[in-house]
Scaffold this motif. Sequence first.
Motif, mmCIF file in Angstrom:
data_model
loop_
_atom_site.group_PDB
_atom_site.id
_atom_site.type_symbol
_atom_site.label_atom_id
_atom_site.label_comp_id
_atom_site.label_asym_id
_atom_site.label_seq_id
_atom_site.Cartn_x
_atom_site.Cartn_y
_atom_site.Cartn_z
ATOM 1 N N GLU A 221 0.863 -0.866 0.019
ATOM 2 C CA GLU A 221 0.112 -0.061 0.072
ATOM 3 C C GLU A 221 0.791 1.205 -0.089
ATOM 4 O O GLU A 221 0.320 2.325 -0.211
ATOM 5 C CB GLU A 221 -0.991 0.067 1.210
ATOM 6 C CG GLU A 221 -2.002 -1.076 1.106
ATOM 7 C CD GLU A 221 -2.860 -1.257 2.538
ATOM 8 O OE1 GLU A 221 -2.585 -0.155 3.227
ATOM 9 O OE2 GLU A 221 -3.521 -2.338 2.625
ATOM 10 N N ASP B 217 0.781 3.898 -5.546
ATOM 11 C CA ASP B 217 0.960 3.785 -6.787
ATOM 12 C C ASP B 217 0.999 5.128 -7.684
ATOM 13 O O ASP B 217 1.968 5.096 -8.459
ATOM 14 C CB ASP B 217 -0.310 2.935 -7.530
ATOM 15 C CG ASP B 217 -0.276 1.440 -7.132
ATOM 16 O OD1 ASP B 217 0.885 1.004 -6.676
ATOM 17 O OD2 ASP B 217 -1.435 0.894 -7.015
ATOM 18 N N SER B 218 0.315 6.120 -7.349
ATOM 19 C CA SER B 218 0.324 7.530 -7.834
ATOM 20 C C SER B 218 1.816 8.035 -7.598
ATOM 21 O O SER B 218 2.199 8.817 -8.596
ATOM 22 C CB SER B 218 -0.824 8.301 -7.323
ATOM 23 O OG SER B 218 -0.661 8.402 -5.944
ATOM 24 N N LEU C 70 4.435 6.227 -7.294
ATOM 25 C CA LEU C 70 5.379 5.472 -8.232
ATOM 26 C C LEU C 70 5.257 5.713 -9.615
ATOM 27 O O LEU C 70 6.283 5.340 -10.236
ATOM 28 C CB LEU C 70 5.055 3.910 -7.858
ATOM 29 C CG LEU C 70 5.273 3.663 -6.499
ATOM 30 C CD1 LEU C 70 5.117 1.993 -5.939
ATOM 31 C CD2 LEU C 70 6.867 3.638 -6.037
ATOM 32 N N TRP C 71 4.160 6.329 -10.092
ATOM 33 C CA TRP C 71 4.129 6.435 -11.537
ATOM 34 C C TRP C 71 5.379 7.231 -12.186
ATOM 35 O O TRP C 71 5.921 7.140 -13.094
ATOM 36 C CB TRP C 71 2.954 7.355 -12.087
ATOM 37 C CG TRP C 71 1.514 6.434 -11.830
ATOM 38 C CD1 TRP C 71 1.497 4.918 -11.773
ATOM 39 C CD2 TRP C 71 0.370 6.838 -11.445
ATOM 40 N NE1 TRP C 71 0.062 4.697 -11.487
ATOM 41 C CE2 TRP C 71 -0.619 5.753 -11.364
ATOM 42 C CE3 TRP C 71 -0.195 8.133 -11.453
ATOM 43 C CZ2 TRP C 71 -1.872 5.904 -11.190
ATOM 44 C CZ3 TRP C 71 -1.502 8.255 -11.279
ATOM 45 C CH2 TRP C 71 -2.170 7.418 -10.946
ATOM 46 N N LYS D 184 9.920 6.040 -10.013
ATOM 47 C CA LYS D 184 10.040 4.777 -10.209
ATOM 48 C C LYS D 184 11.049 4.293 -9.037
ATOM 49 O O LYS D 184 11.011 2.952 -8.882
ATOM 50 C CB LYS D 184 10.794 4.398 -11.681
ATOM 51 C CG LYS D 184 9.738 4.725 -12.769
ATOM 52 C CD LYS D 184 8.371 4.137 -13.031
ATOM 53 C CE LYS D 184 7.650 4.206 -14.096
ATOM 54 N NZ LYS D 184 6.260 3.908 -13.995
ATOM 55 N N LYS E 31 9.748 2.521 -5.653
ATOM 56 C CA LYS E 31 9.526 1.081 -5.609
ATOM 57 C C LYS E 31 10.425 0.300 -4.832
ATOM 58 O O LYS E 31 11.506 0.146 -5.147
ATOM 59 C CB LYS E 31 9.042 0.663 -7.012
ATOM 60 C CG LYS E 31 8.318 -0.655 -7.015
ATOM 61 C CD LYS E 31 8.068 -1.306 -8.319
ATOM 62 C CE LYS E 31 7.105 -2.432 -8.047
ATOM 63 N NZ LYS E 31 6.054 -2.614 -7.181
#
Length: 165
Positions: free
Chosen positions: A118, A122-123, A125-126, A129, A132
């Motif tokens: 969580e 994700d937003s 990690l766009w 990079k 991550k």
Amino acid sequence: MLKKILKRTFQILLLAFIVIQFFRPAKNRSEGVSANDITKVYAVPENVQAILKTSCYDCHSNNTVYPWYSQIQPAAWWLDDHIQEGKRELNFSEFASYRIGRQYRKLNEINEQVKEGEMPLDSYLWIHKNAKLDEQQKLALANWVTAVRDTIKANYPADSLVRKK
């Protein structure tokens, strides 16, 4: 007629876009390391500190490294809202100011959220990079969080670690 309406609409939107560029939120930057920073009260190994700086601190500290698009509205407002929300949830720069029970719970949440994928979001990690977390980083973070949490548990009475109603 439709062409004229579309042209006028475009002009108004362009003007509004230009005007909002002058309204910017304050940057989330502080001088040096806060006296309440987590590193001031708990040992943070270099590898874990690197993970925190790369994957957590932009949203969960008083020192954000801003991407290029943070100079453009409304992206800056969206980022500011995201950062403020992240800091309300957990702020590593102010961690030592939390009551001991909250520190303990936040460490548990870090473990759970990282394990479940969580965090980082994700937003985030766009664009970022390199933030991550691989399995080795997750394990290093989990081991450190568990060690700090166990230190707290050993040094404070159990009733101080539970949320009081």
